[in-house]
Design a protein around this motif. Structure first.
Motif, PDB file in Angstrom:
ATOM      1  N   GLY A  59     -35.428  -6.099 -79.432  1.00 45.36           N
ATOM      2  CA  GLY A  59     -36.704  -5.183 -79.164  1.00 45.36           C
ATOM      3  C   GLY A  59     -36.692  -3.878 -80.063  1.00 45.36           C
ATOM      4  N   ALA A  60     -35.208  -3.879 -80.684  1.00 50.57           N
ATOM      5  CA  ALA A  60     -35.135  -2.700 -81.340  1.00 50.57           C
ATOM      6  C   ALA A  60     -36.106  -2.424 -82.511  1.00 50.57           C
ATOM      7  CB  ALA A  60     -33.540  -3.039 -82.041  1.00 50.57           C
ATOM      8  N   SER A  61     -36.526  -3.759 -83.136  1.00 46.49           N
ATOM      9  CA  SER A  61     -37.205  -3.335 -84.285  1.00 46.49           C
ATOM     10  C   SER A  61     -38.590  -2.782 -83.780  1.00 46.49           C
ATOM     11  CB  SER A  61     -37.430  -4.754 -85.075  1.00 46.49           C
ATOM     12  OG  SER A  61     -38.135  -5.662 -84.336  1.00 46.49           O
ATOM     13  N   GLU A  62     -39.030  -3.199 -82.861  1.00 43.09           N
ATOM     14  CA  GLU A  62     -40.427  -2.637 -82.257  1.00 43.09           C
ATOM     15  C   GLU A  62     -40.192  -1.197 -81.909  1.00 43.09           C
ATOM     16  OE1 GLU A  62     -40.230  -6.909 -82.019  1.00 43.09           O
ATOM     17  OE2 GLU A  62     -39.011  -5.437 -80.832  1.00 43.09           O
ATOM     18  N   VAL A  63     -39.006  -0.643 -81.343  1.00 41.22           N
ATOM     19  CA  VAL A  63     -39.064   0.621 -80.985  1.00 41.22           C
ATOM     20  C   VAL A  63     -39.003   1.663 -82.277  1.00 41.22           C
ATOM     21  CG1 VAL A  63     -37.215   2.190 -80.072  1.00 41.22           C
ATOM     22  CG2 VAL A  63     -37.716   0.331 -78.690  1.00 41.22           C
ATOM     23  N   TYR A  64     -38.202   1.101 -83.406  1.00 38.83           N
ATOM     24  CA  TYR A  64     -38.094   1.863 -84.446  1.00 38.83           C
ATOM     25  C   TYR A  64     -39.209   1.700 -85.621  1.00 38.83           C
ATOM     26  CZ  TYR A  64     -33.561   3.026 -82.122  1.00 38.83           C
ATOM     27  OH  TYR A  64     -32.798   3.420 -81.437  1.00 38.83           O
ATOM     28  N   GLU A  65     -39.625   0.751 -85.789  1.00 40.15           N
ATOM     29  CA  GLU A  65     -40.941   0.559 -86.433  1.00 40.15           C
ATOM     30  C   GLU A  65     -42.001   1.826 -86.103  1.00 40.15           C
ATOM     31  OE1 GLU A  65     -40.914  -1.270 -89.152  1.00 40.15           O
ATOM     32  OE2 GLU A  65     -38.993  -2.044 -88.626  1.00 40.15           O
ATOM     33  N   ALA A  66     -42.050   1.856 -84.753  1.00 37.67           N
ATOM     34  CA  ALA A  66     -43.093   2.902 -84.213  1.00 37.67           C
ATOM     35  C   ALA A  66     -42.484   4.154 -84.500  1.00 37.67           C
ATOM     36  CB  ALA A  66     -43.114   2.751 -82.622  1.00 37.67           C
ATOM     37  N   LEU A  67     -41.144   4.535 -84.212  1.00 37.68           N
ATOM     38  CA  LEU A  67     -40.646   6.085 -84.099  1.00 37.68           C
ATOM     39  C   LEU A  67     -40.350   6.425 -85.898  1.00 37.68           C
ATOM     40  CD1 LEU A  67     -37.831   6.439 -81.819  1.00 37.68           C
ATOM     41  CD2 LEU A  67     -40.015   7.537 -81.803  1.00 37.68           C
ATOM     42  N   LEU A  68     -40.281   5.406 -86.707  1.00 36.45           N
ATOM     43  CA  LEU A  68     -39.716   6.000 -88.071  1.00 36.45           C
ATOM     44  C   LEU A  68     -40.818   6.652 -88.693  1.00 36.45           C
ATOM     45  CD1 LEU A  68     -37.583   2.693 -89.195  1.00 36.45           C
ATOM     46  CD2 LEU A  68     -36.742   5.193 -89.310  1.00 36.45           C
ATOM     47  N   PRO A  69     -42.054   6.199 -88.771  1.00 35.74           N
ATOM     48  CA  PRO A  69     -42.955   7.125 -89.366  1.00 35.74           C
ATOM     49  C   PRO A  69     -43.327   8.515 -88.653  1.00 35.74           C
ATOM     50  CG  PRO A  69     -43.760   4.859 -88.846  1.00 35.74           C
ATOM     51  CD  PRO A  69     -42.615   4.885 -88.231  1.00 35.74           C
ATOM     52  N   GLN A  70     -43.070   8.330 -87.572  1.00 30.03           N
ATOM     53  CA  GLN A  70     -43.334   9.639 -86.708  1.00 30.03           C
ATOM     54  C   GLN A  70     -42.216  10.616 -86.944  1.00 30.03           C
ATOM     55  OE1 GLN A  70     -43.556   8.738 -82.479  1.00 30.03           O
ATOM     56  NE2 GLN A  70     -43.060  10.851 -81.834  1.00 30.03           N
ATOM     57  N   TYR A  71     -40.784  10.241 -87.252  1.00 32.06           N
ATOM     58  CA  TYR A  71     -39.686  11.115 -87.421  1.00 32.06           C
ATOM     59  C   TYR A  71     -39.812  11.752 -88.860  1.00 32.06           C
ATOM     60  CZ  TYR A  71     -34.795  12.561 -87.526  1.00 32.06           C
ATOM     61  OH  TYR A  71     -33.673  13.333 -87.666  1.00 32.06           O
ATOM     62  N   ALA A  72     -40.377  10.705 -89.962  1.00 28.04           N
ATOM     63  CA  ALA A  72     -40.582  11.271 -91.357  1.00 28.04           C
ATOM     64  C   ALA A  72     -41.746  12.388 -91.342  1.00 28.04           C
ATOM     65  CB  ALA A  72     -41.201  10.099 -91.970  1.00 28.04           C
ATOM     66  N   LYS A  73     -42.819  12.146 -90.546  1.00 29.25           N
ATOM     67  CA  LYS A  73     -43.650  13.322 -90.272  1.00 29.25           C
ATOM     68  C   LYS A  73     -43.286  14.747 -89.983  1.00 29.25           C
ATOM     69  CE  LYS A  73     -48.327  10.928 -89.611  1.00 29.25           C
ATOM     70  NZ  LYS A  73     -47.996   9.880 -88.500  1.00 29.25           N
ATOM     71  N   LEU A  74     -42.304  14.344 -89.171  1.00 22.87           N
ATOM     72  CA  LEU A  74     -41.796  15.519 -88.316  1.00 22.87           C
ATOM     73  C   LEU A  74     -40.862  16.369 -89.369  1.00 22.87           C
ATOM     74  CD1 LEU A  74     -40.966  14.454 -84.635  1.00 22.87           C
ATOM     75  CD2 LEU A  74     -42.485  16.261 -85.447  1.00 22.87           C
ATOM     76  N   GLU A  75     -40.204  15.385 -90.087  1.00 23.25           N
ATOM     77  CA  GLU A  75     -39.330  16.183 -91.153  1.00 23.25           C
ATOM     78  C   GLU A  75     -40.055  16.831 -92.113  1.00 23.25           C
ATOM     79  OE1 GLU A  75     -37.206  13.892 -94.763  1.00 23.25           O
ATOM     80  OE2 GLU A  75     -35.725  13.776 -93.150  1.00 23.25           O
ATOM     81  N   GLN A  76     -41.130  16.172 -92.692  1.00 20.94           N
ATOM     82  CA  GLN A  76     -42.223  16.995 -93.435  1.00 20.94           C
ATOM     83  C   GLN A  76     -42.502  18.336 -92.874  1.00 20.94           C
ATOM     84  OE1 GLN A  76     -42.603  16.482 -96.561  1.00 20.94           O
ATOM     85  NE2 GLN A  76     -41.113  14.773 -96.287  1.00 20.94           N
ATOM     86  N   ARG A  77     -42.857  18.314 -91.691  1.00 20.10           N
ATOM     87  CA  ARG A  77     -43.540  19.372 -91.116  1.00 20.10           C
ATOM     88  C   ARG A  77     -42.368  20.569 -90.862  1.00 20.10           C
ATOM     89  NH1 ARG A  77     -45.170  18.865 -84.724  1.00 20.10           N
ATOM     90  NH2 ARG A  77     -44.267  20.756 -84.024  1.00 20.10           N
ATOM     91  N   ILE A  78     -40.870  20.091 -90.602  1.00 16.90           N
ATOM     92  CA  ILE A  78     -39.987  21.189 -90.669  1.00 16.90           C
ATOM     93  C   ILE A  78     -39.877  21.788 -92.194  1.00 16.90           C
ATOM     94  CG2 ILE A  78     -37.564  21.686 -90.301  1.00 16.90           C
ATOM     95  CD1 ILE A  78     -37.526  19.226 -88.411  1.00 16.90           C
TER      96      ILE A  78
END
Length: 536
Positions: A508-527
């Motif tokens: 189940g790891a791939s499902e969790v991180y496929e969803a989180l990675l784009p979100q993390y990238a967006k937050l990085e851009q926001r910071i």
């Protein structure tokens, strides 16, 4: 003393910042001999600290070229004294600290080709250099030259597309430009400019060795797609530069046979081949036996990523080099400054200074951390340029703190998600055959490696890389000997010891991180957008 059974072998050299080191690797790819010379300790007369001189401006950092030459004399004499059988050496190759440059004075080629076996090298080459103190990778005094080079080609991104990196102070083209501008006389008396790698190869050849594609990619001068010097970049750096550099060659090329000096003085066989030397990072990629789709993660004071790339996408961050074991492919390097010190800081604060409590925190929290994401930068990060700690809860709202266990997982997940996002930004893609090779301090922690496997969705192996540049150089010598470009490197090194499997992705790891990675990238851009403007 046990009798020596002759072992045919290849030598792998490493001319690094603090020492010269050599290993001998036999036909079964076992390392059976090693020796080293430490500059500060064994050559104190040069007065280096950490193998270099840091100048008064705090930016200029150089090493004495004759120290490197004399270190080779000493190590060869040590090998001779220990009874090393040079007659069994089939070929040799080596690595050099990247970016450093050596300036051979007009007439030096003559001295190189007529070496007398009765004298050590340093006595015969002492008048061969137009610059006695060579700029090395720690030098950061060339900001003005970097801006000039970027302007000449139409900006930082254009330079990166052409040469694999934007302009960096330590990159050789900018160092050459500074020497030409500040010391035009020494420059005009220079007949050849070598990298540390091709300089070391030249010592063994008894003539100038060409620069290889892979180390040549760390100069801001080589067009990484066409493998030729960029005329625009050469012109922006200094006049007559192309003839001083000579044409670059594939990294697996046999550049010639060893100089008669070594045959007569040490007993090397006349047929001993010299395979092009390369940079220490590319040589480590060979030593770790990276293959297509693989990624190596060095988890140290700073964390470094080595990627094998087929289709590179050069960016304003990271470096893309020609691949040292397959000249049709590429490799990339990404450096993250906030590595083990940041992990230790969070361990001390949130896991009562204990690695076992740190591990328990990772075990007791779920993959994805319930959507709690963190960015932890104690010092100004390179990739991306952010400082400070930034925490976001499930609703993506900024929060001041996390509970201890959540903090630990947020740190480790965040560090590995950032690595994956930035690797993919350079064109890297996880493949079904991808292996992740982990090395360095944190690679001993099984729970940290589990998060790494989960975030990347690939198995993690651990390897010992104490001598990876040396061992990689010996492997590359065997590769050149076997025919280089016509033979896959992986075929040549298939007998080498295998890395040890340490972690496989959880269900189940791939499902969790496929969803989180784009979100993390967006937050990085926001910071990033908030820290570049006025702080809120």
């Amino acid at each position: 003393m046990a009798e020596h059974v002759p072992r045919r072998c290849c030598l792998g050299w490493d001319f690094s910042t603090q020492q010269v080191k050599v290993v001998a690797v036999d036909a079964d790819l076992n390392v059976f001999y090693e020796e080293s010379v430490h500059f500060d300790r064994d050559l104190p007369e040069f007065g280096t600290q950490g193998g270099v001189h840091v100048h008064k401006d705090g930016l200029t950092v150089t090493s004495p070229v004759l120290m490197w030459v004399q270190a080779l004399d000493i190590i060869l004499e040590k090998m001779k004294a220990s009874g090393f059988d040079f007659s069994q050496v089939l070929a040799l190759s080596g690595a050099g600290q990247q970016h450093g440059s050596i300036y051979w004075k007009t007439g030096a080629q003559q001295a190189l080709t007529s070496l007398s076996p009765d004298l050590p090298l340093h006595q015969q080459l002492q008048d061969c250099f137009s610059i006695s103190d060579c700029p090395v990778w720690m030098d950061s005094s060339t900001t003005a030259q970097c801006r000039q080079l970027e302007a000449a080609v139409g900006g930082a991104q254009a330079l990166s597309c052409l040469t694999g990196s934007r302009a960096y102070e330590r990159f050789t083209g900018n160092q050459i430009a500074k020497i030409y501008q500040q010391n035009p006389e020494a420059y005009s008396h220079t007949e050849r400019i070598s990298l540390v790698s091709s300089f070391a190869a030249s010592l063994f050849l008894g003539s100038y060795s060409p620069i290889d594609y892979s180390d040549g990619s760390g100069m801001n001068l080589l067009q990484i797609q066409d493998k030729v010097w960029s005329q625009t970049c050469l012109g922006a750096c200094a006049p007559h530069l192309e003839e001083k550099l000579g044409p670059p060659v594939p990294s697996c090329s046999v550049v010639g046979a060893i100089s008669s000096y070594y045959i007569q003085r040490y007993g090397f066989p006349p047929g001993c081949k010299v395979v092009a030397f390369t940079g220490d990072n590319p040589a480590s990629l060979a030593g770790m036996r990276l293959e297509e789709g693989d990624i190596a993660v060095s988890l140290g004071t700073s964390d470094t990523l080595f990627l094998w790339l087929q289709e590179p996408m050069p960016a304003l961050e990271g470096h893309i080099f020609c691949n040292p074991v397959d000249s049709q492919h590429y490799m990339a390097l990404l450096c993250f400054k906030n590595g083990s010190l940041m992990r230790e800081k969070i361990r001390d604060k949130s896991a009562s200074r204990s690695w076992s409590k740190f591990s328990k925190a990772l075990q007791s929290t779920e993959m994805g951390n319930g959507g709690n994401l963190g960015f932890y930068f104690d010092v100004m990060e390179i990739t991306p340029e952010i400082i400070g700690c930034h925490r976001f809860n499930t609703e993506n709202h900024k929060v001041a703190a996390f509970p201890g266990d959540v903090e630990v997982r947020a740190l480790i997940e965040g560090q590995f998600m950032a690595k994956r996002i930035h690797a993919e930004g350079l064109g890297y893609r996880v493949m079904s055959k991808t292996k992740i090779l982990a090395t360095g301090g944190a690679s001993h922690n099984r729970d940290i490696l589990q998060v790494l496997a989960d975030v990347f969705g690939a198995p993690v192996y651990v390897i010992d890389t104490a001598n990876s540049a040396c061992v990689g150089s010996a492997y590359r010598a065997f590769h050149g000997l076997a025919g280089g470009r016509d033979v896959p490197f992986s075929e040549v090194v298939k007998l080498a010891p295998n890395p040890r499997l340490a972690a496989t992705p959880s269900l189940g790891a791939s499902e969790v991180y496929e969803a989180l990675l784009p979100q993390y990238a967006k937050l990085e851009q926001r910071i990033l957008s908030q820290t570049q403007g006025p702080l809120e």
